[in-house]
Structure formats: C-alpha cells, structure tokens
Design a protein around this motif. Structure first.
Motif, short mmCIF file in Angstrom:
data_model
loop_
_atom_site.label_atom_id
_atom_site.label_comp_id
_atom_site.label_asym_id
_atom_site.label_seq_id
_atom_site.Cartn_x
_atom_site.Cartn_y
_atom_site.Cartn_z
N HIS A 233 -14.31 24.59 34.36
CA HIS A 233 -14.25 24.69 32.91
C HIS A 233 -13.93 26.13 32.53
CE1 HIS A 233 -15.54 24.63 28.71
NE2 HIS A 233 -15.39 23.32 28.77
N PRO A 234 -12.94 26.35 31.68
CA PRO A 234 -12.48 27.71 31.41
C PRO A 234 -13.52 28.61 30.75
CG PRO A 234 -11.48 26.16 29.88
CD PRO A 234 -12.17 25.35 30.92
N ARG A 235 -14.45 28.03 30.01
CA ARG A 235 -15.45 28.86 29.33
C ARG A 235 -16.77 28.91 30.08
NH1 ARG A 235 -17.64 28.78 23.02
NH2 ARG A 235 -18.88 30.68 23.25
N TYR A 236 -17.23 27.75 30.56
CA TYR A 236 -18.58 27.68 31.13
C TYR A 236 -18.59 27.75 32.65
CZ TYR A 236 -19.59 26.60 26.32
OH TYR A 236 -19.66 26.66 24.95
N ARG A 237 -17.41 27.85 33.26
CA ARG A 237 -17.27 28.17 34.68
C ARG A 237 -18.09 27.25 35.58
NH1 ARG A 237 -12.74 29.94 34.52
NH2 ARG A 237 -13.02 30.56 36.70
N ILE A 238 -17.98 25.97 35.34
CA ILE A 238 -18.60 24.97 36.20
C ILE A 238 -17.57 23.88 36.48
CG2 ILE A 238 -19.59 23.65 34.26
CD1 ILE A 238 -22.01 23.06 36.12
N MET A 239 -17.53 23.38 37.69
CA MET A 239 -16.53 22.39 38.06
C MET A 239 -16.94 21.02 37.56
SD MET A 239 -14.72 21.76 41.75
CE MET A 239 -13.99 23.39 41.68
N VAL A 240 -16.09 20.41 36.75
CA VAL A 240 -16.35 19.11 36.14
C VAL A 240 -15.11 18.24 36.33
CG1 VAL A 240 -17.99 20.00 34.44
CG2 VAL A 240 -15.54 19.99 33.91
N PRO A 241 -15.21 16.92 36.07
CA PRO A 241 -14.01 16.08 36.14
C PRO A 241 -12.90 16.62 35.24
CG PRO A 241 -15.97 14.71 36.01
CD PRO A 241 -16.43 16.12 35.80
N GLY A 242 -11.66 16.41 35.66
CA GLY A 242 -10.53 17.01 34.98
C GLY A 242 -10.46 16.72 33.49
N GLU A 243 -10.84 15.50 33.08
CA GLU A 243 -10.72 15.16 31.66
C GLU A 243 -11.65 15.97 30.78
OE1 GLU A 243 -13.23 11.76 33.52
OE2 GLU A 243 -11.57 13.09 34.08
N PHE A 244 -12.69 16.55 31.36
CA PHE A 244 -13.61 17.37 30.58
C PHE A 244 -13.05 18.77 30.34
CE2 PHE A 244 -16.24 13.95 31.85
CZ PHE A 244 -17.24 13.85 30.90
N VAL A 245 -11.91 19.05 30.95
CA VAL A 245 -11.23 20.31 30.69
C VAL A 245 -9.98 20.07 29.85
CG1 VAL A 245 -10.03 22.27 31.74
CG2 VAL A 245 -12.11 21.34 32.80
N THR A 246 -9.13 19.11 30.28
CA THR A 246 -7.85 18.90 29.61
C THR A 246 -8.00 18.22 28.26
OG1 THR A 246 -7.59 16.77 30.78
CG2 THR A 246 -6.64 18.73 31.80
N ALA A 247 -9.06 17.38 28.11
CA ALA A 247 -9.23 16.65 26.84
C ALA A 247 -10.32 17.24 25.99
CB ALA A 247 -9.52 15.17 27.13
N GLU A 248 -10.70 18.49 26.27
CA GLU A 248 -11.81 19.09 25.55
C GLU A 248 -11.46 19.30 24.09
OE1 GLU A 248 -14.50 23.19 25.67
OE2 GLU A 248 -12.83 22.89 27.06
N THR A 249 -12.41 19.12 23.20
CA THR A 249 -12.21 19.37 21.78
C THR A 249 -12.32 20.86 21.51
OG1 THR A 249 -14.57 19.12 21.29
CG2 THR A 249 -13.21 17.14 21.22
#
Length: 253
Positions: A233-249
């Motif tokens: 995750h670009p802000r919180y620096r934790i690895m999550v499923p891809g949709e939680f990064v690309t589809a983030e609000t």
C-alpha cells in the motif's frame, strides 16, 4: 451452569456435589461442570453457547467476552460473515478453563487472548442481542463493540479471515464512534492491525474517518509483508491484495 470452583467457593465440596447429582438436585454437564436439571430438556443434550458464556460471565466470574466475527454477527453486521447457529464463536480471555472446549454446545468455541490491546477493557460493551434468540434470564452478554470487534477480525487476517468478507462488512460500518476508535488505536499493540484499519478506512471513507489523523498513532516504520502476491500500500506500507491498492478511494483524512 457452574463449575467445581464456584461450588467450593459457596460451601459445596466435590463429595457433596456428587451427592447432589445422585439426588437429582444437580446435573453433571461435563467433568467439573454442573447445572440444575433442565425441565423438558431436548434429547440432543446440546447447550446454547450463550447460556454457557452468560453463566461464565455472571455466575462463575470469568473475565471473558465475545469478540471478532461473532460480535459483529450478533450486532447485525453478518451479511457477509459466516452464518448459522453452528458458526464458530470467538471467546476472548486469558483465563478460559480447559473444560470449555469439552462441552457439548450448539456451536464450536474458538478461544483467543486479549493481548491485542494494552487496555484489555477498552471497546467492550454489554449487549442484549435483540433478535428472535433472546438471551436467557434477561442478562446482558459482554462483547466487543463494533469498533473493537473489527480490529479483532483484522488481527485474524489473512489466515483465519477473508479480506473480501471484511471489506463488505466494513462497507456497512458507517456509524463507528471516533472517540472509541481513537482509544483502541492508541491501545492496540500490533502495527499490522493499525495499518490495516486505515487501509480499510481510507478505502470506504465513512464520515467518521475525517475525525482520525493517522499521524496521531504509532504506525511503525518500514514495509510489512502480510499476503503473498499482493502489493505494498503506497501510504501505509503493508502488503495487501492488489484491489486494495488499485481500487482505493480518495484519502479520507
């Protein structure tokens, strides 16, 4: 229901308890656990898990509470969680007795410690569970409020809970209380849970999100791995499923 320790505190020795069972004044539920004989009991012998936990909280004095997925389900956030009376029940406490897992209940018990928070009492509530399966004796069942329960579920990711299920539940958490959330985030010991909380909070951007500033909480430093094949995750620096990064609000702060 009561256990041997409770009986002895009230002057009933093990020998006397056996006499009470022989005379029909007590029913032996399991080794070291008793209850008064139940009129018109069903032949299944399964005990309602709520009756068991209420007895442990109110009668026997065990410091336990219902938490995680079970607490969310009991408070109406069950649309995408495991349904049914036989779904596992999450019981949180550091002094759960050995006999609890051996009882014949109508749902399996999964025990967890309360080590997630420094203040083990923060975010707990008493709930009457207003549904068709009312609690016995009009007693209240101590359980995690939704603010605490959702963090307890996050602690289960990714091994014991699904990102997808929690995401759909988080979508409905529109009325969480910022004051309680702040107290929980300050008390939370796990960087993983605090970072995940803000990942979900930014993704759904509920009105209460604007009342929480991530900079006020210790989110640690460095990247954290959580799921294989995910993205950081670009802000919180934790690895999550891809949709939680690309589809983030947009950021809710």
């Amino acid at each position: 229901m009561v256990d041997t320790a409770w009986l002895e505190r009230h002057g009933v020795s093990r020998f006397l308890a056996r006499k009470y069972v022989v005379n029909g004044w007590l029913e032996r539920v399991n080794r070291g656990v008793f209850r008064r004989p139940v009129p018109n009991a069903t032949t299944s012998g399964a005990i309602d898990w709520k009756t068991c936990l209420l007895s442990m909280q109110h009668m026997m004095g065990y410091d336990i509470h219902v938490g995680g997925t079970t607490a969310l389900t009991q408070q109406g956030y069950d649309h995408y969680l495991r349904l049914g009376s036989s779904a596992p029940v999450g019981v949180y406490g550091n002094t759960t007795p050995n006999w609890l897992s051996k009882l014949s209940l109508n749902a399996p018990i999964v025990t967890r410690s309360t080590s997630l928070f420094v203040d083990t009492s923060v975010g707990l509530a008493k709930n009457n569970i207003n549904d068709e399966n009312a609690l016995p004796w009009d007693w209240t069942l101590k359980m995690s409020a939704p603010e605490r329960a959702v963090m307890e579920v996050m602690d289960e990711l990714p091994d014991h809970e699904s990102f997808h299920n929690l995401d759909r539940v988080f979508e409905s958490l529109t009325t969480l209380r910022p004051r309680i959330l702040s107290a929980l985030l300050h008390s939370c010991k796990k960087i993983k849970v605090k970072r995940l909380f803000f990942v979900f909070a930014d993704r759904h951007d509920h009105p209460w999100r604007k009342r929480l500033d991530p900079a006020e909480f210790n989110l640690g430093s460095g990247d954290r791995a959580l799921v294989k094949g995910g993205k950081i995750h670009p802000r919180y620096r934790i690895m999550v499923p891809g949709e939680f990064v690309t589809a983030e609000t947009r950021d809710g702060a």
